[in-house]
Scaffold this motif. Sequence first.
Motif, PDB file in Angstrom:
ATOM      1  N   ILE A 185       2.529 -37.450  -9.395  1.00 49.56           N
ATOM      2  CA  ILE A 185       3.004 -38.437 -10.367  1.00 49.56           C
ATOM      3  C   ILE A 185       3.543 -37.612 -11.524  1.00 49.56           C
ATOM      4  O   ILE A 185       2.778 -36.986 -12.262  1.00 49.56           O
ATOM      5  CB  ILE A 185       1.875 -39.363 -10.872  1.00 49.56           C
ATOM      6  CG1 ILE A 185       0.972 -39.806  -9.709  1.00 49.56           C
ATOM      7  CG2 ILE A 185       2.466 -40.540 -11.624  1.00 49.56           C
ATOM      8  CD1 ILE A 185       1.637 -40.663  -8.683  1.00 49.56           C
TER       9      ILE A 185
ATOM     10  N   GLY B  70       6.472 -40.975 -13.301  1.00 48.70           N
ATOM     11  CA  GLY B  70       5.483 -41.682 -14.106  1.00 48.70           C
ATOM     12  C   GLY B  70       5.753 -41.645 -15.604  1.00 48.70           C
ATOM     13  O   GLY B  70       5.300 -42.504 -16.348  1.00 48.70           O
TER      14      GLY B  70
ATOM     15  N   ALA C  42       3.296 -45.472 -13.978  1.00 48.20           N
ATOM     16  CA  ALA C  42       2.609 -44.880 -12.828  1.00 48.20           C
ATOM     17  C   ALA C  42       2.054 -45.971 -11.916  1.00 48.20           C
ATOM     18  O   ALA C  42       2.163 -45.883 -10.679  1.00 48.20           O
ATOM     19  CB  ALA C  42       1.485 -43.966 -13.315  1.00 48.20           C
ATOM     20  N   TYR C  43       1.462 -46.987 -12.498  1.00 43.95           N
ATOM     21  CA  TYR C  43       0.900 -48.100 -11.718  1.00 43.95           C
ATOM     22  C   TYR C  43       2.003 -48.773 -10.895  1.00 43.95           C
ATOM     23  O   TYR C  43       1.832 -49.049  -9.701  1.00 43.95           O
ATOM     24  CB  TYR C  43       0.242 -49.111 -12.648  1.00 43.95           C
ATOM     25  CG  TYR C  43      -0.571 -50.174 -11.943  1.00 43.95           C
ATOM     26  CD1 TYR C  43      -1.949 -50.031 -11.791  1.00 43.95           C
ATOM     27  CD2 TYR C  43       0.039 -51.325 -11.418  1.00 43.95           C
ATOM     28  CE1 TYR C  43      -2.707 -51.011 -11.134  1.00 43.95           C
ATOM     29  CE2 TYR C  43      -0.704 -52.294 -10.758  1.00 43.95           C
ATOM     30  CZ  TYR C  43      -2.075 -52.132 -10.621  1.00 43.95           C
ATOM     31  OH  TYR C  43      -2.812 -53.091  -9.969  1.00 43.95           O
TER      32      TYR C  43
ATOM     33  N   VAL D 153       3.302 -46.453  -7.929  1.00 46.88           N
ATOM     34  CA  VAL D 153       2.371 -46.375  -6.806  1.00 46.88           C
ATOM     35  C   VAL D 153       2.315 -47.711  -6.065  1.00 46.88           C
ATOM     36  O   VAL D 153       2.245 -47.752  -4.830  1.00 46.88           O
ATOM     37  CB  VAL D 153       0.966 -45.953  -7.298  1.00 46.88           C
ATOM     38  CG1 VAL D 153      -0.069 -46.144  -6.188  1.00 46.88           C
ATOM     39  CG2 VAL D 153       0.988 -44.504  -7.737  1.00 46.88           C
ATOM     40  N   THR D 154       2.367 -48.809  -6.806  1.00 43.96           N
ATOM     41  CA  THR D 154       2.360 -50.134  -6.171  1.00 43.96           C
ATOM     42  C   THR D 154       3.577 -50.303  -5.260  1.00 43.96           C
ATOM     43  O   THR D 154       3.465 -50.823  -4.140  1.00 43.96           O
ATOM     44  CB  THR D 154       2.341 -51.242  -7.245  1.00 43.96           C
ATOM     45  OG1 THR D 154       1.147 -51.110  -8.028  1.00 43.96           O
ATOM     46  CG2 THR D 154       2.365 -52.619  -6.600  1.00 43.96           C
TER      47      THR D 154
ATOM     48  N   SER E  62      -1.689 -35.884 -10.533  1.00 40.22           N
ATOM     49  CA  SER E  62      -1.059 -36.651 -11.609  1.00 40.22           C
ATOM     50  C   SER E  62      -0.879 -35.759 -12.832  1.00 40.22           C
ATOM     51  O   SER E  62      -1.812 -35.049 -13.233  1.00 40.22           O
ATOM     52  CB  SER E  62      -1.929 -37.858 -11.973  1.00 40.22           C
ATOM     53  OG  SER E  62      -1.392 -38.531 -13.096  1.00 40.22           O
TER      54      SER E  62
ATOM     55  N   SER F 283      -4.643 -44.983 -13.820  1.00 42.22           N
ATOM     56  CA  SER F 283      -3.859 -46.155 -13.415  1.00 42.22           C
ATOM     57  C   SER F 283      -3.606 -46.160 -11.915  1.00 42.22           C
ATOM     58  O   SER F 283      -3.646 -47.205 -11.255  1.00 42.22           O
ATOM     59  CB  SER F 283      -2.523 -46.181 -14.169  1.00 42.22           C
ATOM     60  OG  SER F 283      -2.700 -46.628 -15.484  1.00 42.22           O
ATOM     61  N   VAL F 284      -3.339 -44.989 -11.375  1.00 40.26           N
ATOM     62  CA  VAL F 284      -3.108 -44.863  -9.931  1.00 40.26           C
ATOM     63  C   VAL F 284      -4.380 -45.241  -9.170  1.00 40.26           C
ATOM     64  O   VAL F 284      -4.328 -45.933  -8.140  1.00 40.26           O
ATOM     65  CB  VAL F 284      -2.666 -43.425  -9.589  1.00 40.26           C
ATOM     66  CG1 VAL F 284      -2.724 -43.176  -8.088  1.00 40.26           C
ATOM     67  CG2 VAL F 284      -1.242 -43.178 -10.103  1.00 40.26           C
TER      68      VAL F 284
ATOM     69  N   ILE G  69      -7.474 -37.588  -5.780  1.00 43.48           N
ATOM     70  CA  ILE G  69      -6.620 -37.584  -6.972  1.00 43.48           C
ATOM     71  C   ILE G  69      -7.149 -36.558  -7.974  1.00 43.48           C
ATOM     72  O   ILE G  69      -8.346 -36.512  -8.258  1.00 43.48           O
ATOM     73  CB  ILE G  69      -6.563 -38.969  -7.644  1.00 43.48           C
ATOM     74  CG1 ILE G  69      -5.971 -40.004  -6.703  1.00 43.48           C
ATOM     75  CG2 ILE G  69      -5.740 -38.905  -8.937  1.00 43.48           C
ATOM     76  CD1 ILE G  69      -5.914 -41.403  -7.286  1.00 43.48           C
TER      77      ILE G  69
END
Length: 351
Positions: free
Chosen positions: A198, A233, A240-241, A244-245, A260, A268-269, A286
């Motif tokens: 990220i 990100g 970032a959220y 990844v979504t 990250s 957030s991830v 992570i």
Amino acid sequence: MRSEDIAKLAGVSRSTVSRVINNYANVPEETRLKVLKIIEQHQYEPNSFARALAGKKTDTIGLFAISMNEKENTTRIYQNNYFAPFVDAVVDTANVRGCYVLIHTVYSPDDFLKVKQAFLQKRIDGGIIVGTQKDIDIVREMVGLESPLVLIDYDISEIMTEHLDRNHLAIVNSKDYEGTTEAIEYLIGLGHKEIGIICGQMNTYSGRERYMAYEDTLKRHGLPLQQQFILKGDFLKETAYEEVTKLLESGTALPTAFFSSNDDMAISVMEAFSAHGISVPEDISIAGFDDIQLASRIQPKLTSVRLPIYEMSKAAVEKVIELCDAQHPTFSTISFPARLIERDSCQPPKK
């Protein structure tokens, strides 16, 4: 009360009062004590602006935090897990050294006018800028004001190329490349062969250093650099959220680990994975960067590269004070190690 009033009460000239305030040696000790006693009795404070006009130090340094990629929110700088610790550490260190700190936040290019005015109006003796983006024109303009300046997190080679090292300037960095390399090596050592990233802001020195270390380490081990796992990100939790979504909803097979570029994005991830029924570290590992306070409090506790914020802040304050006292232009650099802190968010990949 004015200095003239102090002079009358002490039975001396105004210039004598000025010499006492500025600690000149050519004042008889009896006179000095008399003036200081009256100053203490009447709680007299010399006007800092008048002192600046007279070429005296204000004992004030500026701290300018640059955050031009976040959405408008007047308190966001103090809620930011990167900037807030810098603000606290700089203020604490400066206070110990007998200095005040003038704080300005820069949310747009126009806000740099506030920085420039603080120097031109002699409200500060020198300044510290944190969060500088890749904008050599702005840095050149700040350096051109011929006031002591310290940059936190800036590319030293760019300064040298532009010959800005001939000024009252210092650079304080952390060794982000080495810290990121340690994190990626750790993931590889656990057995991960597909590792995503990220990314932070690529127009910042730290953003570029962390990405380059990621890329170089994978190449050195002969591991694939898969574009679908390189997510943008920008150091922002929301971005970032969302990234990844999108990856999860695309149906693309995931890597076994993500690095990250800061902890805010890493957390957030982890939330995004949890919302989709993916467990950390059982399903995916992570690792983050910064080692913010929350990193050791969440579940699972986040493996992260520790950013030496206190050491960097202390060095920045000491450097700017040193530059303020220097008779001639001087340039210096200092870089602090960033070390990996192993916790619970990483484990060997599933077989």
